[in-house]
Enzyme design. Structure first.
Site, mmCIF file in Angstrom:
data_model
loop_
_atom_site.group_PDB
_atom_site.id
_atom_site.type_symbol
_atom_site.label_atom_id
_atom_site.label_comp_id
_atom_site.label_asym_id
_atom_site.label_seq_id
_atom_site.Cartn_x
_atom_site.Cartn_y
_atom_site.Cartn_z
ATOM 1 N N ASP A 30 0.855 -1.188 0.000
ATOM 2 C CA ASP A 30 0.000 0.000 0.000
ATOM 3 C C ASP A 30 0.890 1.236 0.000
ATOM 4 O OD1 ASP A 30 -3.250 0.288 0.860
ATOM 5 O OD2 ASP A 30 -2.039 2.102 0.963
ATOM 6 N N LEU A 153 -17.912 -10.417 -1.283
ATOM 7 C CA LEU A 153 -17.814 -10.426 0.167
ATOM 8 C C LEU A 153 -18.840 -9.487 0.787
ATOM 9 C CD1 LEU A 153 -13.918 -10.176 0.514
ATOM 10 C CD2 LEU A 153 -15.332 -12.242 0.285
ATOM 11 N N GLU A 155 -19.775 -7.240 3.856
ATOM 12 C CA GLU A 155 -19.153 -6.634 5.029
ATOM 13 C C GLU A 155 -19.834 -7.187 6.278
ATOM 14 O OE1 GLU A 155 -18.129 -2.468 5.052
ATOM 15 O OE2 GLU A 155 -18.609 -2.333 2.921
ATOM 16 N N LYS A 207 -19.864 -9.482 -11.821
ATOM 17 C CA LYS A 207 -19.843 -8.774 -10.536
ATOM 18 C C LYS A 207 -20.911 -7.687 -10.499
ATOM 19 C CE LYS A 207 -18.435 -6.792 -6.711
ATOM 20 N NZ LYS A 207 -18.682 -7.352 -5.370
ATOM 21 N N CYS A 263 -20.538 -0.902 -2.101
ATOM 22 C CA CYS A 263 -20.720 -1.627 -3.368
ATOM 23 C C CYS A 263 -21.989 -1.242 -4.125
ATOM 24 C CB CYS A 263 -20.714 -3.135 -3.103
ATOM 25 S SG CYS A 263 -19.132 -3.759 -2.512
#
Length: 434
Positions: A30, A153, A155, A207, A263
């Site tokens: 990162d 995924l 949360e 997706k 999302c």
């Protein structure tokens, strides 16, 4: 296998820790010095149940490490996952791919031969093509593959979703990429989790299509809940009646104040933009986005109407829950934002409590009194509203709550309680679709 994860946000950190737990050697990279420093010190920058223990376990085992130096991470790498943010671009709603492309350009000269570069970020159709073009431009003699591997995924349940997925989707255009990803995910396929292989563009679209469909189910049951209130039906009965149909399923049929998070809001809008770019408009998704936007604000009006409307200056509402869902500290596009703002626009003062999200809420909501617990928020308020379905709000001491409130009014936007139980305590109870 050796894996490099570019980005230590929600997707990158969860994925990296889970891959390491499978036995792979994972280096998370990162650019944020403070984030890497925190991770090296054992501090997790996001709240996700079980993630701190998983990270600590794999760091101690030597399978998971963190660095700022992408060049240091690359030697001997089999796969590089790009897991950087793709927020909505200001002005037009398209996904902002600048971080994906910048990462591709920076790492291209450092990639080892035979590496598979994998888009883990949520990206529009054709992004993999552009990533491949950028890398070929920067490293013309490199042998490499580009694949898509979208995440699915939730949360608050991300680790379980990663380790026990409904499916793993990989988008590949060559056999080498497929073989490398199959080996990476081999621990899952032994548990009969299906590995679904398709074209790269197919995976990218899968997706967005998945998130748009789930958002559609949420908006659909919310509108049915509104109709239930008008006709005297119970949305719980209706949801059960349709959810038992195997063609429909019972998940995502819980009415509430609208969807939010990292999302659904941005991905539905990005999908609309893709449809427009390819002259294939998505009218259903357009309606879902509009319905959800209206839904959030209307929940504020629902509270106001429950309080009698009119001049509500001097009144106070206790808001229980601020994050877009339970078991996360994520405030992005949370329905609580619109609800609190609607209350404040009507002159109502707001006291609020959330188990994990108050620091994040303070960055987007001003003039709110943040409290130490649910009963602190209830003390002296004229009404209570449950916005987020935290376990801490499922079994409130209603007798104590009634003593603390100025007026016994509970607006339950998650249908956590039954009307008879609440009314037995002397409350006026307002729920969704009942």
């Amino acid at each position: 296998m050796r894996i490099v994860m570019i980005g230590t946000g929600y997707v990158g950190l969860v994925s990296g820790a889970c891959f390491a737990d499978f036995g792979h050697d994972v280096v998370c990279v990162d650019k944020d010095q403070s984030k890497i420093d925190a991770l090296l010190a054992g501090e997790i920058p996001i709240f996700e149940p079980g993630l701190d223990e998983l990270v600590a376990k794999n760091v101690e085992a030597g399978r998971l490490s963190f660095t700022l130096d992408v060049a240091q991470a690359m030697p001997g790498t089999d796969a590089v996952f790009i897991a950087v943010g793709t927020p909505s671009r200001r002005g037009d709603g398209h996904a902002d791919l600048s971080y994906v492309y910048a990462a591709s350009r920076e790492m291209a000269p450092l990639l080892p031969a035979g590496v598979v570069v994998v888009d883990k970020s949520t990206v529009p159709v054709g992004t993999g093509d552009e990533v491949e073009r950028i890398i070929r431009e920067e490293a013309p003699d490199l042998e490499f593959s580009v694949a898509s591997n979208p995440e699915f995924l939730r949360e608050g349940a991300a680790i379980d979703d990663f380790k026990r997925p409904d499916r793993v989707v990989i988008g590949v255009n060559d056999e080498h990429a497929e073989a490398v990803l199959a080996e990476i995910y081999r621990p899952l396929t032994r548990n009969e989790s299906p590995l679904v292989s398709m074209s790269r563009r197919g995976a990218e679209l899968t997706k967005y299509a998945a998130n748009a469909f789930l958002a559609t189910k949420i908006s659909f049951i919310n509108e049915i809940a509104d109709l239930c209130e008008k006709v005297g039906a119970d949305v719980g009965d209706v949801a059960k009646g349709i959810g038992l149909d195997s063609r429909i399923g019972n998940r995502f049929l819980m009415p509430g104040p609208g969807y939010g998070g990292s999302c659904f809001p941005k991905d539905t809008v990005a999908l609309l933009k893709t449809g427009q770019d390819f002259e294939s408009p998505l009218r259903i998704v357009e309606s879902v986005v509009a319905s959800n936007d209206q839904r959030k604000r209307s929940m504020g009006r629902k509270v106001i109407n429950a309080m009698g409307g009119g001049d509500l200056h001097g009144k106070t509402v206790a808001v229980l829950g601020l994050t877009f869902k339970a078991n996360t500290d994520d405030m992005r596009d949370s329905p609580a934002i619109s609800i609190v703002q609607a209350l404040q626009d009507s002159g109502i003062s707001v006291k609020a409590y959330d188990p994990e999200g108050m620091d994040q809420a303070a960055a987007v909501l001003s003039h709110v009194t943040y409290c130490d617990g649910p009963y602190d928020a209830l003390d002296g308020a004229d009404a209570a509203v449950i916005v987020t379905e935290w376990d801490a709000f499922r079994a409130l001491d209603l007798g104590r709550a009634k003593e603390l409130l100025k007026a016994p009014l509970l607006v339950d936007l998650r249908n956590l309680y039954s009307r008879p139980d609440v009314e037995r305590q002397g409350f006026t109870y307002v729920a969704i679709g009942r």
